[in-house]
Design a protein around this motif. Structure first.
Motif, PDB file in Angstrom:
ATOM      1  N   UNK A   1       1.822  11.201   5.873  1.00  0.00           N
ATOM      2  CA  UNK A   1       0.446  10.773   5.698  1.00  0.00           C
ATOM      3  C   UNK A   1       0.338   9.257   5.771  1.00  0.00           C
TER       4      UNK A   1
ATOM      5  N   UNK B   1      -6.068  16.371   4.677  1.00  0.00           N
ATOM      6  CA  UNK B   1      -5.916  16.061   3.251  1.00  0.00           C
ATOM      7  C   UNK B   1      -7.214  15.629   2.578  1.00  0.00           C
TER       8      UNK B   1
ATOM      9  N   UNK C   1      -9.486   6.812  10.310  1.00  0.00           N
ATOM     10  CA  UNK C   1      -8.238   6.224   9.835  1.00  0.00           C
ATOM     11  C   UNK C   1      -7.029   6.898  10.475  1.00  0.00           C
ATOM     12  N   UNK C   2      -6.994   8.203  10.350  1.00  0.00           N
ATOM     13  CA  UNK C   2      -5.803   8.896  10.859  1.00  0.00           C
ATOM     14  C   UNK C   2      -5.754   8.831  12.387  1.00  0.00           C
TER      15      UNK C   2
ATOM     16  N   UNK D   1      -1.480  17.236   7.098  1.00  0.00           N
ATOM     17  CA  UNK D   1      -1.928  16.021   6.404  1.00  0.00           C
ATOM     18  C   UNK D   1      -3.253  15.528   6.959  1.00  0.00           C
TER      19      UNK D   1
ATOM     20  N   UNK E   1     -12.725   2.441   7.526  1.00  0.00           N
ATOM     21  CA  UNK E   1     -11.809   2.891   6.487  1.00  0.00           C
ATOM     22  C   UNK E   1     -11.621   1.854   5.405  1.00  0.00           C
TER      23      UNK E   1
ATOM     24  N   UNK F   1       0.850  -1.208   0.000  1.00  0.00           N
ATOM     25  CA  UNK F   1       0.000   0.000   0.000  1.00  0.00           C
ATOM     26  C   UNK F   1       0.880   1.250   0.000  1.00  0.00           C
TER      27      UNK F   1
ATOM     28  N   UNK G   1      -5.352   4.450  12.795  1.00  0.00           N
ATOM     29  CA  UNK G   1      -4.418   3.717  11.950  1.00  0.00           C
ATOM     30  C   UNK G   1      -5.030   2.515  11.276  1.00  0.00           C
ATOM     31  N   UNK G   2      -4.399   2.131  10.203  1.00  0.00           N
ATOM     32  CA  UNK G   2      -4.909   1.012   9.418  1.00  0.00           C
ATOM     33  C   UNK G   2      -4.309  -0.315   9.897  1.00  0.00           C
ATOM     34  N   UNK G   3      -3.080  -0.241  10.361  1.00  0.00           N
ATOM     35  CA  UNK G   3      -2.381  -1.466  10.753  1.00  0.00           C
ATOM     36  C   UNK G   3      -2.895  -1.955  12.115  1.00  0.00           C
TER      37      UNK G   3
ATOM     38  N   UNK H   1      -6.268  -3.567   0.419  1.00  0.00           N
ATOM     39  CA  UNK H   1      -6.873  -3.460   1.745  1.00  0.00           C
ATOM     40  C   UNK H   1      -7.680  -4.721   2.061  1.00  0.00           C
TER      41      UNK H   1
ATOM     42  N   UNK I   1     -14.545   8.462   7.646  1.00  0.00           N
ATOM     43  CA  UNK I   1     -13.598   7.372   7.430  1.00  0.00           C
ATOM     44  C   UNK I   1     -12.168   7.873   7.602  1.00  0.00           C
TER      45      UNK I   1
ATOM     46  N   UNK J   1     -10.161   4.812  -0.767  1.00  0.00           N
ATOM     47  CA  UNK J   1      -9.641   5.959  -1.504  1.00  0.00           C
ATOM     48  C   UNK J   1      -9.163   7.071  -0.569  1.00  0.00           C
ATOM     49  N   UNK J   2      -9.650   7.059   0.680  1.00  0.00           N
ATOM     50  CA  UNK J   2      -9.164   8.109   1.583  1.00  0.00           C
ATOM     51  C   UNK J   2      -7.662   7.955   1.831  1.00  0.00           C
ATOM     52  N   UNK J   3      -7.181   6.753   1.614  1.00  0.00           N
ATOM     53  CA  UNK J   3      -5.738   6.559   1.767  1.00  0.00           C
ATOM     54  C   UNK J   3      -4.938   7.447   0.827  1.00  0.00           C
ATOM     55  N   UNK J   4      -5.543   7.798  -0.301  1.00  0.00           N
ATOM     56  CA  UNK J   4      -4.828   8.573  -1.315  1.00  0.00           C
ATOM     57  C   UNK J   4      -5.025  10.077  -1.170  1.00  0.00           C
ATOM     58  N   UNK J   5      -5.732  10.459  -0.128  1.00  0.00           N
ATOM     59  CA  UNK J   5      -6.152  11.864  -0.077  1.00  0.00           C
ATOM     60  C   UNK J   5      -5.008  12.862  -0.124  1.00  0.00           C
ATOM     61  N   UNK J   6      -3.887  12.564   0.509  1.00  0.00           N
ATOM     62  CA  UNK J   6      -2.833  13.590   0.558  1.00  0.00           C
ATOM     63  C   UNK J   6      -2.205  13.842  -0.809  1.00  0.00           C
TER      64      UNK J   6
ATOM     65  N   UNK K   1      -9.405  16.195  -1.151  1.00  0.00           N
ATOM     66  CA  UNK K   1      -9.843  15.110  -2.013  1.00  0.00           C
ATOM     67  C   UNK K   1     -11.314  15.251  -2.378  1.00  0.00           C
TER      68      UNK K   1
ATOM     69  N   UNK L   1     -13.822   2.468   2.306  1.00  0.00           N
ATOM     70  CA  UNK L   1     -13.522   3.553   1.357  1.00  0.00           C
ATOM     71  C   UNK L   1     -12.012   3.765   1.320  1.00  0.00           C
TER      72      UNK L   1
ATOM     73  N   UNK M   1       0.768   8.095   9.199  1.00  0.00           N
ATOM     74  CA  UNK M   1      -0.412   8.447   9.979  1.00  0.00           C
ATOM     75  C   UNK M   1      -1.537   7.452   9.757  1.00  0.00           C
ATOM     76  N   UNK M   2      -1.876   7.247   8.509  1.00  0.00           N
ATOM     77  CA  UNK M   2      -3.018   6.369   8.243  1.00  0.00           C
ATOM     78  C   UNK M   2      -2.691   4.918   8.602  1.00  0.00           C
ATOM     79  N   UNK M   3      -1.426   4.620   8.605  1.00  0.00           N
ATOM     80  CA  UNK M   3      -1.076   3.248   8.967  1.00  0.00           C
ATOM     81  C   UNK M   3      -1.206   3.028  10.474  1.00  0.00           C
TER      82      UNK M   3
END
Lengths: 213, 213, 213, 213
Positions: C197, D170, D200-201, D167, C161, C93, D204-206, C147, D196, C166-171, D174, C164, C200-202
């Motif tokens: 980013x 972000x 997410x932020x 970020x 999350x 990812x 986290x996703x992990x 995902x 979402x 696509x929020x992962x790509x927001x930055x 989008x 959707x 953060x999202x991870x």
DNA sequence: CATGAATGAGTTTTCATTCAT
DNA sequence: CATGAATGAAAACTCATTCAT
């Protein structure tokens, strides 16, 4: 708020309006020409608005023509001056030319009318005729009469020049043209030039002795 | 496609265009003044469209200025004529004035440039200077030189007029002004008037005997 | 004049023309927008004339659309890159987002296409769809798949999350928008922002210990 | 002439005109961009004529700039909203992002200003700066402060993301970008996407357990 | 193929004139 | 009377498009 306080009552103001507008119109038209002058410019000069101008003059064109007539008549007091000339023919011609000079080339107002006549003349022939009747014709008539009288009395030469006495006034146009074009960037001593011209046409450039021989 | 049919090829046409446009612009601007002339009028005169005019001149203003310069330079051949003068000082002065008359008051093009100088002079001082350099200055220089020479040799009177020889040319302006204003409604015999003027400034109006006494 | 001398023969040149024009059109349209760009500007950039452009494209509008399509397809090599991803889901990812960043926010060409899509999007919906198909859709599809895979294998959280992705790509959009607006006056470190980013999202902003309690 | 008939007197009308024109200009410029919008379109929208527009704004360019400033300031009420946030840091960040979303991506006016900033940004840097000062800067400042506070109190992770809190915002870009490009043909649920993203932020996703090991 | 002169429809801007207040 | 907002006709200037060379 008492009557005495306001020097210019509303009525007086009102009566003066057309005159004021014509004066303002003169300044603007003379400075920028007919087409480039905006009615609003004229109004602004008097701190009034366009609408007020249209209360007194139906169109810009009419305003222009009345302005011209007004400016022309207001400065035309040649005839009285002409009547007061005294002295020999040569003296009276000299004085007449100087008066004409003062009124045509040296007077800003008359000079600007000349500019307008040249600039917009093709568009408005009446303007030119108006100027002619008021300035040129009386001067020429007086000049013609004076030359005729001088020739008759023997004071002046009987020559080709006697037939077209308007050439006597030529330097007036020269000074006027110069002033109109240079816009005061290169002022000339108009009076001195007039004197030179008068002296010249009176006594000639060629040595009289040469003629005697 | 035969040769005889199309006299003006594309290239020829293009080469001539600026010149044509300047000529047409001269006619329109001279007739109506800067502000009242529409670029489209100039184009129509050549049976082309506004757009084509803008292909060669970026703005109306530039077109006007280039038109003026073009018209002024294209008719300025005074200096060569001045060089060919022969005879006595009086004769040469006479011929010089007649030449200047032909070029200034009698030539429609130069006369209309005078009109534009008077009409738009306040707006564009360079115009006036351009005219001055090309027409007035050389003539005056030549006149001054001639008068100086004549006075030195004793042919001409040493007088006030000798100091401002430009008055000798005054009637040229008179004729020009007259023609510009009357727009040929009341034509005058310019040459006769010039002759009268020359005769007048040469020999004077006052009886020479009177001066001898 | 021998064949070997000219590196680009006439035929080659000819064949390249449409391509060259599309490139030049891209630069001009991107810099000034559709309406403010003149066909002549595009031609001048190639040192050719308007007429030549019309030899290859019938109208400005068609040129614009073909330019867009050409620019979009020429820089769309995402799919191959996507196929090469290796490592854990999180790693893939991460790499996918970095690739998408490089291709969308960090690549001038793609970024300018985004500008055009935003600027003229209302006018030309096909443009937007074209961009979507080529850039957005494949990236989103890959993201979604990754995902899903991660959630299945337990590597990733099963959360809102995940629905959707696509929020992962927001930055990416954030960086692109910033660059489009600031026009390099205030450059930002896009890669660093992307890394932040992704981190953060991870792993989330909230202390994990808080969640454990 | 009865009172009820004419709700808008001349004075009222005049006082409202600039505002009305700016609003109409906003609609037209946003829909078609600067170059493709005709002043007449703006006038027609208000059932007035071009001339009237020029009564209030001297040029199309000035109108555009004032329109932008007007639209930007009229919708900038972020700061008051920011002051009312309550709850934990995470809650306040969440609320702040939702507010920023409502004001930037979900508000048509602000969104269209973003479009104009992207479309004409290269031409008018002040526009972008204006937007930045009014929208971006205050939001970022508040975000930064909140993250700092949260890190200090131990509520939030001390991580790379804490250094670039922008970020966090972000996904607002989008959603905005998506809406600007799709022109409502493919509406998205912006709020859901925002939620979402926030989730997410925040967490986290992990899988957190993975991190603990 | 390539050119670039020419066109004409359109766009911005100006201003004389009107008229409700 | 005076105002000045509004109009609309016109003028400067632009540019996509055509076409003869």
């Amino acid at each position: 708020m008492e009557r005495g306080v306001k020097k210019t009552s509303r009525a007086e103001r009102k009566a003066r309006r057309p005159h004021e507008i014509l004066e303002a119109a003169f300044e603007e038209f003379a400075a920028k020409g007919y087409a480039a002058t905006r009615v609003e410019d004229i109004a602004t000069r008097l701190r009034i608005t366009k609408g007020t101008v249209y209360l007194y003059f139906p169109t810009k064109d009419v305003l222009f023509q009345e302005m011209f007539r007004h400016a022309a008549t207001s400065s035309a007091d040649l005839s009285t001056a002409i009547g007061c000339l005294r002295g020999s023919c040569a003296e009276r011609i000299r004085d007449l030319l100087l008066i004409a000079y003062e009124n045509t080339a040296n007077d800003r107002k008359t000079r600007e009318l000349l500019r307008l006549s040249v600039a917009e003349g093709a568009r408005l022939p009446e303007m030119v005729d108006c100027r002619h009747e008021l300035f040129i014709a009386p001067t020429l008539a007086a000049l013609t009469a004076l030359v005729k009288e001088g020739v008759k009395s023997g004071e002046l030469r009987q020559d080709t020049a006697a037939d077209t006495p308007d050439v006597l006034a030529s330097s007036i146009f020269q000074v006027a043209a110069w002033r109109l074009m240079s816009a005061d960037r290169e002022p000339i001593d108009g009076k001195a030039l007039m004197e030179s011209h008068i002296d010249l046409v009176m006594h000639g450039l060629v040595q009289p002795s040469g003629r005697m021989a």
